[in-house]
Design an enzyme around this catalytic site. Structure first.
Site, PDB file in Angstrom:
ATOM      1  N   LYS A  89      -2.131   2.356   2.861  1.00 38.17           N
ATOM      2  CA  LYS A  89      -3.403   1.260   3.566  1.00 38.17           C
ATOM      3  C   LYS A  89      -4.627   1.348   2.390  1.00 38.17           C
ATOM      4  CE  LYS A  89      -0.412   1.344   7.581  1.00 38.17           C
ATOM      5  NZ  LYS A  89      -0.600   2.101   8.933  1.00 38.17           N
TER       6      LYS A  89
ATOM      7  N   ASP B 149      -4.090  -3.890  14.804  1.00 39.30           N
ATOM      8  CA  ASP B 149      -2.592  -3.816  14.772  1.00 39.30           C
ATOM      9  C   ASP B 149      -2.530  -4.642  15.747  1.00 39.30           C
ATOM     10  OD1 ASP B 149      -1.040  -1.726  14.023  1.00 39.30           O
ATOM     11  OD2 ASP B 149      -2.022   0.001  14.845  1.00 39.30           O
TER      12      ASP B 149
ATOM     13  N   GLN C  56      -2.900   5.566  13.187  1.00 38.50           N
ATOM     14  CA  GLN C  56      -1.602   5.811  13.043  1.00 38.50           C
ATOM     15  C   GLN C  56      -0.764   6.034  14.445  1.00 38.50           C
ATOM     16  OE1 GLN C  56      -0.494   3.874   9.925  1.00 38.50           O
ATOM     17  NE2 GLN C  56       1.873   5.307  10.744  1.00 38.50           N
TER      18      GLN C  56
HETATM   19  N1  GUN Z   1       3.434   3.416  13.107  1.00 32.68           N
HETATM   20  C1  GUN Z   1       4.161   3.014  12.163  1.00 32.68           C
HETATM   21  N2  GUN Z   1       3.829   1.573  12.431  1.00 32.68           N
HETATM   22  C2  GUN Z   1       2.617   1.570  12.712  1.00 32.68           C
HETATM   23  C3  GUN Z   1       2.172   0.214  13.123  1.00 32.68           C
HETATM   24  O1  GUN Z   1       1.798  -0.624  12.758  1.00 32.68           O
HETATM   25  N3  GUN Z   1       0.777   0.880  13.864  1.00 32.68           N
HETATM   26  C4  GUN Z   1       0.171   2.019  13.833  1.00 32.68           C
HETATM   27  N4  GUN Z   1      -0.806   1.855  14.986  1.00 32.68           N
HETATM   28  N5  GUN Z   1       0.922   3.040  13.109  1.00 32.68           N
HETATM   29  C5  GUN Z   1       2.356   3.237  13.517  1.00 32.68           C
END
Ligand code: GUN
Length: 298
Positions: free
Chosen positions: A55, A122, A99
């Site tokens: 990311k 998100d 996350q």
């Molecule tokens: N962990 C795995 N996929 C995601 C996601 O799309 N968002 C977040 N915040 N954590 C994740």
């Protein structure tokens, strides 16, 4: 019959990132600011560390500002909520992503609810879920939005298509169904209690598999007009690669289904690469909506 067309999510994500980088340049020229994304990682889950690293890399490559906050496994919920409040108040931060999964002693819903909905890239906050359900200007969860962008690229217009979504999670199934409804599809949400799941799936023009069960969708669950989007990411033993080796598979039995379907996303290389690209798209959207900037074409 010829095999299904393979929908290349990696190539599609690359094109989207190019558009995001262009939009970021336009914003910088117009407003002399770059959108900022804060990512919060708690603990040392190896898979989460890989996601967070990717990311950050892609945020910077697209010309945006990355803020990274790594907290130890021992951090208290109160300390994490304090950090969220600081990020909510920090004007340089347009998007906040915590996350998941979080350690056991932290209530993920309490944390997600603490994020300013305007910065909720998100799309997990109840305000954004509600706006999506009622037709407002929501920030939409990245994975289902990525699936929708690929489907619109493939079909153009989705109106009148029969869409079957297998899985009813808050993160994928429910927002996916809401997005497809908004595109005027006829939507069925199927799940573990659905009667005769194979024949429900077989009626689909669009089949979204998001259940988290390795290779559950079989070759005879689709027809030759079905476009299959496989959201699953499952690790299964791969003894053919050597002792203890694993491989990634989706929720769809790819080898079987590709012989019968019209088109299919592979795993890996389908939905997965789209998710981070959509996260960056959401960050631009959040920045423009919160700051009253014109949203460049994405
Ligand atoms: N962990 C795995 N996929 C995601 C996601 O799309 N968002 C977040 N915040 N954590 C994740």
């Amino acid at each position: 019959m010829a095999d299904a067309e393979i929908i290349d999510g990696k190539a599609f994500a690359e094109k989207l990132r190019f558009r995001i980088a262009t939009a970021t340049e336009i914003i910088k020229e117009q407003y002399n600011k770059s959108p900022g994304l804060a990512v919060v990682l708690v603990g040392e889950d190896p898979a989460s560390e890989v996601y967070v690293r990717n990311k950050k890399k892609q945020t910077i490559e697209c010309g945006m500002t990355s803020f990274e906050h790594k907290l130890t496994n021992e951090v208290s919920q109160t300390e994490l909520l304090d950090l969220i409040q600081k990020l909510n108040a920090d004007d340089r931060v347009d998007g906040i992503l915590v996350q998941l999964p979080l350690p056991e002693h932290i209530d993920p819903q309490a944390v997600l609810d603490a994020i300013n909905p305007e910065k909720d890239v998100d799309g997990f906050h109840v305000v954004n879920a509600g706006k999506l359900a009622t037709g407002g200007d929501a920030l939409v969860p990245c994975t289902p939005l990525g699936c929708l962008l690929m489907l619109k690229d493939y079909f153009g217009d989705l109106s009148g298509k029969n869409a079957v979504v297998v899985g009813r999670s808050n993160i994928v199934g429910k927002p996916m169904a809401a997005l497809l409804t908004r595109e005027s599809c006829t939507v069925t949400i199927a799940h573990s209690r659905t009667k005769d799941l194979p024949s429900v799936c077989k009626s689909a023009d669009i089949l979204i598999a998001a259940v988290g069960k390795a290779e559950m969708v079989r070759g005879d669950w689709v027809n030759n007009e079905t476009v299959v989007i496989d959201v699953g990411i499952n690790r299964i033993p791969a003894p053919e690669r050597g002792e203890g080796k694993m491989r990634l598979v989706g929720d769809v039995n790819f080898e079987e289904v590709k012989q019968n379907a019209k088109a299919i996303t592979p795993v890996p290389g389908g939905v997965g690469p789209m998710t981070i690209a959509v996260l960056l798209r959401n960050t631009i959207q959040a920045a423009c909506q919160r700051r009253g900037w014109d949203l460049p074409n994405l």
